[in-house]
Design a protein around this motif. Structure first.
Motif, mmCIF file in Angstrom:
data_model
loop_
_atom_site.group_PDB
_atom_site.id
_atom_site.type_symbol
_atom_site.label_atom_id
_atom_site.label_comp_id
_atom_site.label_asym_id
_atom_site.label_seq_id
_atom_site.Cartn_x
_atom_site.Cartn_y
_atom_site.Cartn_z
ATOM 1 N N MET A 84 0.831 -1.180 0.000
ATOM 2 C CA MET A 84 0.000 0.000 0.000
ATOM 3 C C MET A 84 0.878 1.247 0.000
ATOM 4 O O MET A 84 2.084 1.169 0.133
ATOM 5 N N ALA A 85 0.250 2.396 -0.110
ATOM 6 C CA ALA A 85 0.983 3.646 -0.271
ATOM 7 C C ALA A 85 1.319 4.320 1.061
ATOM 8 O O ALA A 85 0.614 4.160 2.055
ATOM 9 N N ARG A 86 2.377 5.092 1.029
ATOM 10 C CA ARG A 86 2.745 5.959 2.149
ATOM 11 C C ARG A 86 2.354 7.377 1.750
ATOM 12 O O ARG A 86 2.833 7.895 0.732
ATOM 13 N N LEU A 87 1.469 8.001 2.537
ATOM 14 C CA LEU A 87 0.882 9.287 2.171
ATOM 15 C C LEU A 87 1.239 10.374 3.172
ATOM 16 O O LEU A 87 1.319 10.133 4.372
ATOM 17 N N LEU A 88 1.398 11.584 2.655
ATOM 18 C CA LEU A 88 1.621 12.767 3.482
ATOM 19 C C LEU A 88 0.349 13.596 3.463
ATOM 20 O O LEU A 88 -0.228 13.843 2.398
ATOM 21 N N LEU A 89 -0.108 14.009 4.638
ATOM 22 C CA LEU A 89 -1.272 14.876 4.773
ATOM 23 C C LEU A 89 -0.786 16.154 5.452
ATOM 24 O O LEU A 89 -0.256 16.107 6.560
ATOM 25 N N ILE A 90 -0.930 17.286 4.760
ATOM 26 C CA ILE A 90 -0.490 18.569 5.306
ATOM 27 C C ILE A 90 -1.712 19.351 5.764
ATOM 28 O O ILE A 90 -2.635 19.587 4.982
ATOM 29 N N ALA A 91 -1.695 19.751 7.036
ATOM 30 C CA ALA A 91 -2.832 20.477 7.603
ATOM 31 C C ALA A 91 -2.329 21.586 8.523
ATOM 32 O O ALA A 91 -1.125 21.772 8.700
ATOM 33 N N GLY A 92 -3.269 22.294 9.108
ATOM 34 C CA GLY A 92 -2.956 23.357 10.055
ATOM 35 C C GLY A 92 -4.170 23.651 10.904
ATOM 36 O O GLY A 92 -5.254 23.090 10.687
ATOM 37 N N ASP A 93 -3.997 24.531 11.860
ATOM 38 C CA ASP A 93 -5.115 24.894 12.716
ATOM 39 C C ASP A 93 -6.298 25.383 11.893
ATOM 40 O O ASP A 93 -6.134 26.107 10.913
ATOM 41 N N PHE A 94 -7.471 24.967 12.302
ATOM 42 C CA PHE A 94 -8.756 25.284 11.675
ATOM 43 C C PHE A 94 -8.923 24.674 10.290
ATOM 44 O O PHE A 94 -9.662 25.169 9.447
ATOM 45 N N VAL A 95 -8.240 23.532 10.098
ATOM 46 C CA VAL A 95 -8.549 22.656 8.981
ATOM 47 C C VAL A 95 -10.004 22.216 9.170
ATOM 48 O O VAL A 95 -10.504 22.179 10.296
ATOM 49 N N GLU A 96 -10.693 21.891 8.087
ATOM 50 C CA GLU A 96 -12.074 21.427 8.212
ATOM 51 C C GLU A 96 -12.067 20.046 8.863
ATOM 52 O O GLU A 96 -11.347 19.160 8.433
ATOM 53 N N ASP A 97 -12.856 19.888 9.908
ATOM 54 C CA ASP A 97 -12.872 18.684 10.732
ATOM 55 C C ASP A 97 -13.046 17.404 9.912
ATOM 56 O O ASP A 97 -12.228 16.483 9.986
ATOM 57 N N TYR A 98 -14.116 17.317 9.144
ATOM 58 C CA TYR A 98 -14.383 16.104 8.363
ATOM 59 C C TYR A 98 -13.306 15.888 7.300
ATOM 60 O O TYR A 98 -13.016 14.761 6.933
ATOM 61 N N GLU A 99 -12.742 16.982 6.782
ATOM 62 C CA GLU A 99 -11.789 16.865 5.677
ATOM 63 C C GLU A 99 -10.404 16.427 6.126
ATOM 64 O O GLU A 99 -9.552 16.116 5.288
ATOM 65 N N ILE A 100 -10.186 16.378 7.445
ATOM 66 C CA ILE A 100 -8.952 15.755 7.942
ATOM 67 C C ILE A 100 -9.260 14.409 8.594
ATOM 68 O O ILE A 100 -8.585 13.427 8.340
ATOM 69 N N MET A 101 -10.305 14.372 9.406
ATOM 70 C CA MET A 101 -10.621 13.146 10.145
ATOM 71 C C MET A 101 -10.984 11.989 9.207
ATOM 72 O O MET A 101 -10.442 10.890 9.338
ATOM 73 N N VAL A 102 -11.899 12.231 8.285
ATOM 74 C CA VAL A 102 -12.392 11.146 7.424
ATOM 75 C C VAL A 102 -11.288 10.594 6.517
ATOM 76 O O VAL A 102 -11.051 9.391 6.503
ATOM 77 N N PRO A 103 -10.575 11.437 5.742
ATOM 78 C CA PRO A 103 -9.529 10.840 4.892
ATOM 79 C C PRO A 103 -8.404 10.189 5.691
ATOM 80 O O PRO A 103 -7.890 9.145 5.294
ATOM 81 N N PHE A 104 -8.040 10.794 6.814
ATOM 82 C CA PHE A 104 -6.977 10.214 7.651
ATOM 83 C C PHE A 104 -7.345 8.789 8.060
ATOM 84 O O PHE A 104 -6.549 7.867 7.927
#
Length: 185
Positions: free
Chosen positions: A1-21
């Motif tokens: 499977m793949a190794r993925l990088l997710l770049i975020a910061g404060d006040f990222v949209e909740d569902y848009e970080i939690m769900v894909p993560f």
């Protein structure tokens, strides 16, 4: 499977970080979530954006999200793909030259990139979108066009792929967006 990088910061949209993560991990991928100036174990604040009939989304406090990797230690060459969630974070993350360099790496090496909602702001600041069909939250359409992209006006629950780039307007598109991204991985 793949190794993925997710770049975020404060006040990222909740569902848009939690769900894909979580969903990408459930698919068997390794996901490293990072934020500039923060380390593994640090938390970032999230915001919940909802569509309630107003002229734009409403914003409410979301959950805190715990990062599982340290931004300063990221070696982008070791990643197979990039995930850029939306919310307010892309607005200021695009001012960080190291973040822009990271985003450019994935495009220069033709690795899959998934951006949703305001994630297009980060794309437009980092790379030319010339020749690409790109969706985003509608308020980001001018930035997509100014970066040379063909803004895709699609339903809020749809996603569009253009080469190795998968984009969507907002979190209701998670099933389509994640399915298309996973197919590229």
């Amino acid at each position: 499977m793949a190794r993925l990088l997710l770049i975020a910061g404060d006040f990222v949209e909740d569902y848009e970080i939690m769900v894909p993560f979580q969903a990408l991990q459930a698919m068997g991928h390794e996901v490293d979530a990072v934020c500039p100036e923060k380390r593994e174990g640090d938390r970032i604040r999230t915001a919940i954006h909802d569509f309630e009939g107003d002229q734009t989304y409403t914003e409410k406090p979301g959950h805190d999200f715990t990062l599982n990797a340290t931004f300063a230690e990221v070696e982008v060459a070791g990643y197979d793909g990039l995930v850029i969630p939306g919310g307010r974070a892309p607005e200021y993350l695009r001012l960080d030259e190291r973040v822009l360099e990271m985003v450019r790496h994935f495009f220069e090496h033709e690795k899959p990139v998934a951006a949703i909602c305001h994630g297009a702001q980060l794309l437009a600041a980092a790379v030319s979108l010339e020749g690409r069909r790109v969706s985003a939250y509608p308020a980001c359409a001018p930035e997509v066009r100014l970066a040379g992209g063909d803004y895709a006006e699609i339903e809020v629950d749809q996603a569009v792929s253009s080469g190795k780039l998968v984009t969507a307007p907002a979190w209701p598109a998670h099933p389509a967006w994640l399915m298309q991204f996973n197919a590229l991985l």
